[in-house]
Design a protein around this motif. Structure first.
Motif, PDB file in Angstrom:
ATOM      1  N   VAL A   1     -48.927  18.192 -50.336  1.00 44.83           N
ATOM      2  CA  VAL A   1     -48.511  16.798 -50.452  1.00 44.83           C
ATOM      3  C   VAL A   1     -49.268  16.209 -51.120  1.00 44.83           C
ATOM      4  O   VAL A   1     -50.426  15.965 -50.888  1.00 44.83           O
TER       5      VAL A   1
ATOM      6  N   GLU B   1     -48.367  12.883 -51.844  1.00 45.31           N
ATOM      7  CA  GLU B   1     -48.384  11.212 -51.547  1.00 45.31           C
ATOM      8  C   GLU B   1     -47.465  11.058 -50.524  1.00 45.31           C
ATOM      9  O   GLU B   1     -46.382  12.089 -50.329  1.00 45.31           O
ATOM     10  N   GLY B   2     -47.613  10.321 -49.493  1.00 43.72           N
ATOM     11  CA  GLY B   2     -46.957  10.152 -48.490  1.00 43.72           C
ATOM     12  C   GLY B   2     -47.119  11.214 -47.307  1.00 43.72           C
ATOM     13  O   GLY B   2     -48.031  11.815 -46.850  1.00 43.72           O
ATOM     14  N   ALA B   3     -45.807  11.686 -46.510  1.00 49.27           N
ATOM     15  CA  ALA B   3     -46.002  12.405 -45.395  1.00 49.27           C
ATOM     16  C   ALA B   3     -44.581  13.201 -45.300  1.00 49.27           C
ATOM     17  O   ALA B   3     -43.668  12.615 -45.411  1.00 49.27           O
TER      18      ALA B   3
ATOM     19  N   GLU C   1     -49.660  15.186 -43.971  1.00 46.01           N
ATOM     20  CA  GLU C   1     -50.062  13.941 -44.876  1.00 46.01           C
ATOM     21  C   GLU C   1     -50.313  14.444 -46.419  1.00 46.01           C
ATOM     22  O   GLU C   1     -50.912  15.521 -46.352  1.00 46.01           O
TER      23      GLU C   1
ATOM     24  N   ASN D   1     -39.019  13.134 -45.668  1.00 47.27           N
ATOM     25  CA  ASN D   1     -39.844  12.176 -45.840  1.00 47.27           C
ATOM     26  C   ASN D   1     -40.120  11.801 -44.339  1.00 47.27           C
ATOM     27  O   ASN D   1     -39.164  11.115 -43.987  1.00 47.27           O
TER      28      ASN D   1
ATOM     29  N   THR E   1     -42.533  10.134 -50.625  1.00 45.03           N
ATOM     30  CA  THR E   1     -43.265  10.982 -50.320  1.00 45.03           C
ATOM     31  C   THR E   1     -42.903  12.150 -51.803  1.00 45.03           C
ATOM     32  O   THR E   1     -41.986  12.363 -51.796  1.00 45.03           O
TER      33      THR E   1
END
Length: 123
Positions: A43, A45-47, A61, A80, A87
């Protein structure tokens, strides 16, 4: 090291591909599906909301990794987990020869295998 996974079964003669996935805020991701071989992700960016058959839903995450063994196992969620941010993740999938990289699972099969899904969060 970001990820150490064993044992991993790779189909003989497998092919591989790496995808960059970019989900809009709240995107539910790919419907329930399976892969013919293992998949490994990171990952950026984001979750990511991640759920494999027999395992509880979890959120991975940015900076986290995930993997799935592929084969018969259903991958229920990969969307997302954030309602207000993008994400992005990278996933490398290995595919058995002559099989698609991803196969969607229909409602009938989901019902037949419902007993294999981990209990869903409540609330």
């Amino acid at each position: 090291m970001l990820q150490d996974t064993a044992p991993v079964t790779v189909p003989e003669g497998a092919s591989g591909m790496t995808l960059y996935v970019d989900w809009e805020p709240g995107d539910p991701g790919t419907p329930p599906h399976r892969h013919s071989g293992p998949a490994f992700g990171y990952v950026i960016e984001g979750a990511v909301r991640f759920e494999l058959e027999g395992e509880p839903e979890r959120v991975i995450e940015a900076g986290g990794t995930f993997w799935e063994p592929g084969g018969d196992l259903i991958h229920y969620q990969d969307g997302n987990a954030l309602p207000d941010a993008r994400t992005r993740f990278v996933v490398t999938m290995l595919c058995a020869p002559g099989q698609p990289m991803l196969t969607l699972v229909d409602e009938e099969e989901l019902e037949k295998r419902a007993h294999l899904r981990a209990p869903r969060p409540t609330g």
